[in-house]
Design a protein around this motif. Sequence first.
Motif, PDB file in Angstrom:
ATOM      1  N   PHE A   1     -72.270 -32.939  33.728  1.00 51.96           N
ATOM      2  CA  PHE A   1     -70.922 -32.395  33.953  1.00 51.96           C
ATOM      3  C   PHE A   1     -69.892 -33.200  33.159  1.00 51.96           C
ATOM      4  CE2 PHE A   1     -68.032 -29.680  36.159  1.00 51.96           C
ATOM      5  CZ  PHE A   1     -66.915 -30.416  36.515  1.00 51.96           C
ATOM      6  N   LYS A   2     -70.090 -34.502  33.108  1.00 50.26           N
ATOM      7  CA  LYS A   2     -69.148 -35.374  32.358  1.00 50.26           C
ATOM      8  C   LYS A   2     -69.247 -35.083  30.865  1.00 50.26           C
ATOM      9  CE  LYS A   2     -68.006 -40.368  32.088  1.00 50.26           C
ATOM     10  NZ  LYS A   2     -66.572 -40.204  32.423  1.00 50.26           N
ATOM     11  N   ARG A   3     -70.490 -34.868  30.427  1.00 48.89           N
ATOM     12  CA  ARG A   3     -70.745 -34.650  28.996  1.00 48.89           C
ATOM     13  C   ARG A   3     -70.257 -33.290  28.535  1.00 48.89           C
ATOM     14  NH1 ARG A   3     -75.665 -35.961  29.312  1.00 48.89           N
ATOM     15  NH2 ARG A   3     -76.511 -33.871  29.632  1.00 48.89           N
ATOM     16  N   ASP A   4     -70.540 -32.260  29.316  1.00 49.89           N
ATOM     17  CA  ASP A   4     -70.162 -30.891  28.910  1.00 49.89           C
ATOM     18  C   ASP A   4     -69.856 -30.034  30.146  1.00 49.89           C
ATOM     19  OD1 ASP A   4     -71.615 -28.456  26.561  1.00 49.89           O
ATOM     20  OD2 ASP A   4     -69.841 -28.371  27.883  1.00 49.89           O
ATOM     21  N   PRO A   5     -68.668 -30.244  30.726  1.00 46.21           N
ATOM     22  CA  PRO A   5     -68.315 -29.502  31.948  1.00 46.21           C
ATOM     23  C   PRO A   5     -68.329 -27.987  31.750  1.00 46.21           C
ATOM     24  CG  PRO A   5     -66.390 -30.661  31.081  1.00 46.21           C
ATOM     25  CD  PRO A   5     -67.572 -31.151  30.302  1.00 46.21           C
ATOM     26  N   GLY A   6     -68.007 -27.544  30.534  1.00 45.59           N
ATOM     27  CA  GLY A   6     -68.010 -26.095  30.278  1.00 45.59           C
ATOM     28  C   GLY A   6     -69.403 -25.508  30.383  1.00 45.59           C
ATOM     29  N   LEU A   7     -70.395 -26.237  29.858  1.00 43.61           N
ATOM     30  CA  LEU A   7     -71.786 -25.753  29.937  1.00 43.61           C
ATOM     31  C   LEU A   7     -72.232 -25.713  31.399  1.00 43.61           C
ATOM     32  CD1 LEU A   7     -74.570 -25.115  28.583  1.00 43.61           C
ATOM     33  CD2 LEU A   7     -75.009 -27.590  28.705  1.00 43.61           C
ATOM     34  N   VAL A   8     -71.978 -26.796  32.116  1.00 45.35           N
ATOM     35  CA  VAL A   8     -72.416 -26.864  33.525  1.00 45.35           C
ATOM     36  C   VAL A   8     -71.703 -25.816  34.348  1.00 45.35           C
ATOM     37  CG1 VAL A   8     -72.473 -28.325  35.600  1.00 45.35           C
ATOM     38  CG2 VAL A   8     -73.071 -29.277  33.351  1.00 45.35           C
ATOM     39  N   TRP A   9     -70.402 -25.584  34.074  1.00 51.22           N
ATOM     40  CA  TRP A   9     -69.692 -24.550  34.826  1.00 51.22           C
ATOM     41  C   TRP A   9     -70.239 -23.151  34.506  1.00 51.22           C
ATOM     42  CZ3 TRP A   9     -67.887 -23.620  39.108  1.00 51.22           C
ATOM     43  CH2 TRP A   9     -67.011 -24.488  39.794  1.00 51.22           C
ATOM     44  N   GLN A  10     -70.660 -22.899  33.274  1.00 49.82           N
ATOM     45  CA  GLN A  10     -71.248 -21.574  32.967  1.00 49.82           C
ATOM     46  C   GLN A  10     -72.562 -21.393  33.717  1.00 49.82           C
ATOM     47  OE1 GLN A  10     -70.584 -20.162  28.624  1.00 49.82           O
ATOM     48  NE2 GLN A  10     -69.992 -22.327  28.566  1.00 49.82           N
ATOM     49  N   PHE A  11     -73.298 -22.489  33.901  1.00 55.38           N
ATOM     50  CA  PHE A  11     -74.556 -22.443  34.674  1.00 55.38           C
ATOM     51  C   PHE A  11     -74.270 -22.112  36.137  1.00 55.38           C
ATOM     52  CE2 PHE A  11     -78.663 -23.285  36.165  1.00 55.38           C
ATOM     53  CZ  PHE A  11     -78.723 -24.359  37.024  1.00 55.38           C
ATOM     54  N   TYR A  12     -73.240 -22.811  36.700  1.00 53.21           N
ATOM     55  CA  TYR A  12     -72.965 -22.572  38.122  1.00 53.21           C
ATOM     56  C   TYR A  12     -72.256 -21.244  38.361  1.00 53.21           C
ATOM     57  CZ  TYR A  12     -75.063 -26.843  39.537  1.00 53.21           C
ATOM     58  OH  TYR A  12     -76.016 -27.805  39.787  1.00 53.21           O
ATOM     59  N   SER A  13     -71.456 -20.823  37.377  1.00 51.84           N
ATOM     60  CA  SER A  13     -70.787 -19.520  37.537  1.00 51.84           C
ATOM     61  C   SER A  13     -71.835 -18.405  37.540  1.00 51.84           C
ATOM     62  CB  SER A  13     -69.791 -19.302  36.388  1.00 51.84           C
ATOM     63  OG  SER A  13     -68.999 -18.157  36.654  1.00 51.84           O
ATOM     64  N   MET A  14     -72.875 -18.567  36.705  1.00 53.71           N
ATOM     65  CA  MET A  14     -73.975 -17.596  36.685  1.00 53.71           C
ATOM     66  C   MET A  14     -74.688 -17.605  38.038  1.00 53.71           C
ATOM     67  SD  MET A  14     -77.545 -17.599  36.526  1.00 53.71           S
ATOM     68  CE  MET A  14     -78.020 -19.159  35.780  1.00 53.71           C
ATOM     69  N   ARG A  15     -74.937 -18.774  38.592  1.00 56.45           N
ATOM     70  CA  ARG A  15     -75.667 -18.840  39.863  1.00 56.45           C
ATOM     71  C   ARG A  15     -74.825 -18.292  41.014  1.00 56.45           C
ATOM     72  NH1 ARG A  15     -78.025 -24.511  40.563  1.00 56.45           N
ATOM     73  NH2 ARG A  15     -78.894 -23.595  42.450  1.00 56.45           N
ATOM     74  N   ARG A  16     -73.505 -18.540  40.991  1.00 50.48           N
ATOM     75  CA  ARG A  16     -72.628 -17.957  42.022  1.00 50.48           C
ATOM     76  C   ARG A  16     -72.692 -16.447  41.931  1.00 50.48           C
ATOM     77  NH1 ARG A  16     -67.795 -20.956  43.825  1.00 50.48           N
ATOM     78  NH2 ARG A  16     -66.556 -19.104  43.396  1.00 50.48           N
ATOM     79  N   HIS A  17     -72.578 -15.947  40.701  1.00 50.15           N
ATOM     80  CA  HIS A  17     -72.547 -14.494  40.496  1.00 50.15           C
ATOM     81  C   HIS A  17     -73.858 -13.860  40.971  1.00 50.15           C
ATOM     82  CE1 HIS A  17     -71.376 -10.713  38.592  1.00 50.15           C
ATOM     83  NE2 HIS A  17     -72.613 -10.633  38.127  1.00 50.15           N
ATOM     84  N   MET A  18     -74.984 -14.484  40.573  1.00 50.97           N
ATOM     85  CA  MET A  18     -76.303 -13.903  40.936  1.00 50.97           C
ATOM     86  C   MET A  18     -76.498 -13.946  42.455  1.00 50.97           C
ATOM     87  SD  MET A  18     -77.066 -13.048  37.989  1.00 50.97           S
ATOM     88  CE  MET A  18     -78.738 -12.499  37.817  1.00 50.97           C
ATOM     89  N   ALA A  19     -76.058 -15.035  43.087  1.00 50.00           N
ATOM     90  CA  ALA A  19     -76.247 -15.155  44.553  1.00 50.00           C
ATOM     91  C   ALA A  19     -75.429 -14.090  45.281  1.00 50.00           C
ATOM     92  CB  ALA A  19     -75.860 -16.556  45.025  1.00 50.00           C
ATOM     93  N   LEU A  20     -74.277 -13.723  44.681  1.00 51.36           N
ATOM     94  CA  LEU A  20     -73.440 -12.686  45.314  1.00 51.36           C
ATOM     95  C   LEU A  20     -74.017 -11.292  45.107  1.00 51.36           C
ATOM     96  CD1 LEU A  20     -69.893 -14.089  44.393  1.00 51.36           C
ATOM     97  CD2 LEU A  20     -70.959 -14.004  46.675  1.00 51.36           C
TER      98      LEU A  20
END
Length: 300
Positions: free
Chosen positions: A58-77
């Motif tokens: 997250f420190k190194r590339d917050p945008g990449l990690v956020w795209q990963f979690y945004s995908m997981r939030r979306h899929m879980a919904l």
Amino acid sequence: MSPSTDVASFHTYLSSARRIVALCGAGLSASSGLPTFRGAGGMWRNYDVMRLATPEAFKRDPGLVWQFYSMRRHMALQVTPNKAHYALAELARKHPAFLTLTQNVDGLSVRANHPNDSIRYLHGSLFALRCSGYLCDYVDDQNFADPIVPSLAVPMAKKTVEQRAPGPASGQSDGGTPTEETLVYDESVELQALQLSDLPVCPKCQQNILRPGVVWFGENLDLDMMDGIEHWLEQPADLCIVIGTSGLVYPAAGYAHRVKELGGKVAIVDLDVSSGGWSSNIFDWVFEGDATKIVPEILK
Ligand code: BV8
């Protein structure tokens, strides 16, 4: 002595068990349509999921990690709890001394109406957000915005799949097998190189970006929650039911070992018990197969 596969003997023991712990992992949600952590290679867009779920990533590339979690939030919904989530919630409601310890962050046990006082979300939730700054205490533990900010919109694509449930065929793939159109995550869309300014900002301090309210590898679990679990286990559990976890992650997996060491019995429901990190002599019952089918059967 090799573990039993006999449901009747499990039912007999379950009916007399005074204190029961359930330890759950990604396999509980697999049949709802969510990929497991290590299943299918445990990769996302050629990134090792284990290397994305860390503070360093997250420190190194917050945008990449956020795209990963945004995908997981979306899929879980997009998915719904399955029969195993409901069966577990039902037993938790009926049994006077029952505690579910779930490693899952997908929110499906909440949506299966699992009683909140008898479940601990060991690794947090995809739908919790908190400030990434150390001095700000902002937490939003009920955030279902999808996407949280426009830059985190999840690329989806239409796909024709064979129908899962029998029903009027909405389309014919080969003149026989009914098909349906569904939306799937579109890996063909390039990942975005997001800047900090593209990411959600803490509404409280207005200084730092928000982070997913999950526990990453190398981070402590909530210490008060862990103290509460230790206190609950001071009166030893008679039974630990392990559902869909490879037992590789600690301290979560350690709770099953603790029940065994204190004289309790342990049962596992898993698609492939040998693929995990469990020592074979921990289990008194092994029920191999899909949790969605087995859990309602053994808990009734
Ligand atoms: C910590 C949130 C102190 C993020 C996750 C002691 C020994 C060894 C290592 C350690 C140790 N103590 C600490 C560590 C380090 C580390 C760890 O355990 N590493 C492992 C990998 C070696 N632990 C930590 O860092 C923890 N923190 O201990 O703090 C500390 C501090 C600093 C340094 C050291 C210690 C924090 C761990 C939490 C990490 N966060 N999730 C997110 O989700 O994005 S863990 C992540 O893995 C998920 O929560 C996931 O649930 C969890 C476990 O994976 P599983 O659920 O088991 O999923 P998996 O794919 O592996 O298996 C699925 C299973 O289902 C399989 O068995 C499969 O057969 C089965 N299955 C599939 N389909 C079905 C099915 N079963 C039934 N039906 C089906 N249909």
